[in-house]
Design an enzyme around this catalytic site. Structure first.
Site, short mmCIF file in Angstrom:
data_model
loop_
_atom_site.label_atom_id
_atom_site.label_comp_id
_atom_site.label_asym_id
_atom_site.label_seq_id
_atom_site.Cartn_x
_atom_site.Cartn_y
_atom_site.Cartn_z
N GLU A 263 -14.14 -23.92 3.93
CA GLU A 263 -13.50 -23.63 5.21
C GLU A 263 -14.41 -23.86 6.43
OE1 GLU A 263 -12.36 -19.47 5.45
OE2 GLU A 263 -11.06 -19.84 7.14
N ARG B 231 -8.62 -5.21 11.42
CA ARG B 231 -9.94 -5.74 11.79
C ARG B 231 -10.56 -5.02 12.99
NH1 ARG B 231 -11.51 -9.89 8.73
NH2 ARG B 231 -9.98 -11.32 7.83
N ASP C 33 -14.94 -13.73 0.15
CA ASP C 33 -15.88 -14.79 0.54
C ASP C 33 -17.17 -14.78 -0.29
OD1 ASP C 33 -13.99 -15.23 2.45
OD2 ASP C 33 -15.15 -14.43 4.12
N ASP D 156 -19.54 -7.20 5.13
CA ASP D 156 -20.87 -6.90 5.67
C ASP D 156 -20.80 -6.18 7.02
OD1 ASP D 156 -19.84 -9.32 6.64
OD2 ASP D 156 -21.81 -10.17 7.02
N ASP D 157 -19.90 -6.62 7.89
CA ASP D 157 -19.77 -5.98 9.21
C ASP D 157 -19.29 -4.54 9.09
OD1 ASP D 157 -20.61 -7.82 10.97
OD2 ASP D 157 -18.62 -8.39 11.72
N LYS E 136 -16.51 -5.28 -0.27
CA LYS E 136 -15.28 -6.07 -0.43
C LYS E 136 -15.39 -7.39 0.31
CE LYS E 136 -13.00 -6.92 2.66
NZ LYS E 136 -12.33 -7.23 3.92
N THR E 137 -14.97 -8.46 -0.21
CA THR E 137 -14.61 -9.71 0.47
C THR E 137 -14.48 -10.84 -0.56
OG1 THR E 137 -15.09 -11.42 2.09
CG2 THR E 137 -17.01 -10.32 1.18
N GLY F 284 -10.09 -8.53 5.82
CA GLY F 284 -9.14 -9.34 5.05
C GLY F 284 -8.88 -8.77 3.67
N MET G 281 -10.75 -21.19 1.46
CA MET G 281 -11.26 -20.13 2.34
C MET G 281 -12.69 -19.75 1.99
SD MET G 281 -8.64 -17.09 3.17
CE MET G 281 -7.44 -17.24 4.49
N GLY G 282 -13.25 -18.94 2.84
CA GLY G 282 -14.61 -18.46 2.55
C GLY G 282 -15.44 -18.27 3.80
N ARG G 283 -14.85 -18.49 4.96
CA ARG G 283 -15.57 -18.44 6.24
C ARG G 283 -16.77 -19.36 6.24
NH1 ARG G 283 -13.74 -14.60 9.73
NH2 ARG G 283 -12.80 -12.84 8.67
N ARG H 100 -5.76 -14.07 -2.02
CA ARG H 100 -6.31 -12.80 -1.53
C ARG H 100 -5.57 -11.57 -2.03
NH1 ARG H 100 -7.75 -12.93 4.71
NH2 ARG H 100 -5.55 -12.36 4.80
N LYS I 49 -2.68 -41.61 -8.59
CA LYS I 49 -2.41 -42.34 -7.34
C LYS I 49 -2.84 -41.62 -6.07
CE LYS I 49 2.47 -40.95 -7.25
NZ LYS I 49 3.84 -41.37 -7.23
N TYR I 50 -3.36 -40.39 -6.17
CA TYR I 50 -3.74 -39.69 -4.94
C TYR I 50 -5.17 -39.16 -5.00
CZ TYR I 50 1.30 -39.41 -4.04
OH TYR I 50 2.61 -39.69 -3.83
P1 FBP Z 1 -13.09 -10.69 5.25
O1 FBP Z 1 -14.35 -11.31 5.75
O2 FBP Z 1 -12.58 -9.63 6.13
O3 FBP Z 1 -13.21 -10.24 3.84
O4 FBP Z 1 -11.97 -11.82 5.25
C1 FBP Z 1 -12.06 -12.94 4.44
C2 FBP Z 1 -11.12 -14.04 4.85
O5 FBP Z 1 -10.15 -14.22 3.84
C3 FBP Z 1 -11.85 -15.33 5.13
O6 FBP Z 1 -12.07 -16.08 3.97
C4 FBP Z 1 -10.94 -16.00 6.12
O7 FBP Z 1 -11.66 -16.88 6.94
C5 FBP Z 1 -10.39 -14.86 6.91
O8 FBP Z 1 -10.42 -13.75 6.06
C6 FBP Z 1 -8.99 -15.07 7.43
O9 FBP Z 1 -8.63 -13.98 8.21
P2 FBP Z 1 -7.16 -13.59 8.62
O10 FBP Z 1 -6.59 -12.79 7.50
O11 FBP Z 1 -7.36 -12.73 9.82
O12 FBP Z 1 -6.39 -14.85 8.85
#
Ligand code: FBP
Length: 549
Positions: A311, A145, A205, A175-176, A202-203, A81, A250-252, A425, A242-243
């Site tokens: 997320e 990916r 998250d 990490d992967d 990088k990420t 991502g 995001m963040g997995r 992002r 009122k809301y």
């Molecule tokens: P990475 O783990 O590859 O850095 O991606 C982060 C992320 O933005 C997550 O927060 C999110 O769940 C995911 O990518 C969304 O992926 P996509 O771009 O495939 O919709």
């Protein structure tokens, strides 16, 4: 091409390098530290990496450059991502490479690891790269990916490298991707290809961090962008009164992004998935927790509020993950066709009722119908429920509403929903990310030049001004442990979840009860690129708290 004024101004920004890398290439020498060991499962990891395990940690210093003069042909890949600052990693790498020898060449493999396998690339030149300096996005070469993990893929990669005379590959990923970078480095070493592999963390998250990597790039900008928006929503909530806003970020799986945004904005509620798992919280416990805040605030005349939802939270609710597991089983293989052939939701519901256990059915029943249907619609290529697509912000607001009705709440509760993800992002990298990323790339080239492989580019001491940052490298194997993946032992970089004993969570825990009831909102505003350093060079609260500041 028409450019925005900020874009033009950002082209001219000169990223700050760590002090030790500032004196020109001729004055960067290397200091080797101790030999390293993996964080766990040492013998097993060593067996997986006979050629690259146990190497020394290294730091760069000011001093006579002793690296061998050699023409370098480097290939760079963006993986996964998007994260703000990726372009600057490439720029830093390019600048160091060209400053060392103008005949050195940088290839950019297109659209992620697939570009290496398919031999699709560009060769960087000044005019092209200059258009991407200090800008967001990964469009400089694109990302993807595809996982680079099998021997067959490595053999293809080796062929492509041989064809172009490539001496090193830099993989910019999470990490992967960096786990796979280590495996690729080992393969290249074992097969005497002479190709080095260096990773960059990088990420957005924030889940690639450990004793050596203080943070992954992109986390700073993404969380600042979300916090700006959350702050704006809070100000609107506090104006209109009122809301209740339910905001998913995001963040997995990890809740670092949600927690950082909470530290920056002080909302009424922020769920932390790791705590939900540790306390084995049920959906109804979570709903009751939020409803308590709604009621208390209403009693003080405040029919508004803000709740941040990470997320991945539903995966961490034990009863919900059992439900997901049962749904996956219920629709495995051809049963999905049988289910899809049923003419209407009523019949589908009856099918579900027959197939789920009593416990899972009782969870399913309390979900709003929209979410129930979503669980059966959004499925990945393996037929499994796509948990990340579940609109948990809507789920929790609906559950809270039910709880309030049950309690006989007579006040006002009106909910609005938001999902913040892609908005952050590809933002222009903050000065921190612009500097950090450029340094990571520059440093990655120094690791290549000094002959290292299987290392992650490491820049640390990040809560201090860039002048005091420390540049070096750490063998990726040091960050690894063994995990079971698809029934097999696999060496992987350990994913960092939020630590409930860590300082950022402890700070949040100590304040959240007050934030829940009072209106303690902070309004961080937009990222500032020009102006006083205390505004423009701010790091994240997470990093500051972790460093005891
Ligand atoms: P990475 O783990 O590859 O850095 O991606 C982060 C992320 O933005 C997550 O927060 C999110 O769940 C995911 O990518 C969304 O992926 P996509 O771009 O495939 O919709």
């Amino acid at each position: 091409m028409k450019l925005s004024p900020l874009q033009i101004a950002r082209y001219k920004y000169v990223p700050k390098l760590p002090g030790m890398l500032r004196n020109g290439i001729a004055e960067i020498c290397v200091k080797e530290g101790k030999e390293t060991q993996s964080v766990a499962d040492q013998e097993k990891i060593k067996a997986f990496f006979p050629n690259t395990y146990g190497k020394k940690e290294i730091t760069f210093q000011k001093g006579q450059n002793t690296s061998l003069a050699k023409k370098q042909v480097v290939g760079v890949i963006l993986s996964g991502g998007q994260a703000p600052g990726g372009h600057n990693v490439v720029c830093g790498l390019y600048d160091a490479l060209k400053a060392t020898n103008k005949d050195n060449v940088l290839y950019g493999f297109k659209n992620g690891p697939a570009g290496l396998l398919e031999d699709k690339y560009i060769i960087f030149e000044d005019d092209y790269i200059n258009q991407y300096r200090n800008t967001g996005g990964f469009d400089i070469i694109g990302s993807g990916r595809t996982k680079l993990e099998s021997k067959e893929q490595f053999a293809v990669a080796a062929e492509v490298c041989k064809k172009h005379g490539i001496t090193a590959i830099v993989i910019i990923g999470g990490d992967d991707s960096n786990t796979n970078a280590a495996v690729l480095a080992e393969y290249f070493a074992a097969n005497n290809t002479g190709v080095q592999v260096i990773g960059c963390p990088k990420t957005i998250d924030g889940d690639l961090k450990n004793d050596d990597i203080e943070c992954s790039f992109g986390f700073d900008t993404a969380t600042k962008t979300y916090s700006e928006l959350i702050g704006n929503i809070q100000r609107d909530a506090n104006s209109a009164k009122k809301y209740w806003h339910f905001i998913k970020v995001m963040g997995r799986s990890a809740s670092h992004v949600a927690l950082e945004c909470a530290l920056e904005t002080q909302p009424n509620i922020c769920l932390v998935s790791e705590e939900v798992a540790a306390k084995k919280m049920s959906l109804s416990q979570i709903a009751n927790y939020i409803a308590d805040a709604v009621e208390k605030r209403a009693a003080n005349g405040m029919n508004f509020g803000v709740a941040i939802i990470p997320e991945g939270v539903v995966e961490f609710v034990p009863e919900f993950s059992t439900l997901i597991h049962e749904i996956n089983e219920l629709l495995a293989g051809s049963k999905a066709d049988e289910f899809n052939a049923l003419p209407n939701w009523k019949e589908k519901y009856a099918y579900i009722e027959k197939g789920l256990s009593k416990e899972s059915m009782s969870v399913f029943e309390i979900l709003p119908e929209g979410i129930q249907q979503q669980l059966f619609l959004e499925r990945d290529p393996h037929g499994n429920v796509q948990v990340s697509l579940i609109e948990s912000e809507k789920l929790f607001s609906a559950l809270v509403k039910d709880v309030l009705v049950e309690r006989g709440f007579t006040g006002k509760f009106s909910a609005l929903h938001h999902f913040l993800g892609y908005e952050g992002r590809c933002a222009f990298p903050s000065n921190f990310d612009a500097d950090y990323c450029y340094s990571l790339g520059y440093n990655a080239f120094m690791l290549i030049q000094y002959g290292y492989t299987g290392y992650l580019s490491k820049v640390s001491n990040l809560s201090k001004p860039a002048e005091e940052w420390v540049a070096g490298g750490m063998p990726i194997t040091k960050m690894m442990n063994i995990e079971r993946r698809h029934g097999q032992d696999k060496p992987v970089i350990r994913k960092a979840l939020v630590e409930l004993e860590g300082k950022p969570f402890k700070y949040f825990e100590a304040h959240r009860d007050v934030w829940a009831v009072e209106t303690s909102y902070l309004y961080p505003g937009a990222i500032q690129y020009y102006g006083p350093t205390e505004v423009c060079d701010l790091t994240t609260r997470t990093l500051a708290l972790e460093k005891g500041e």
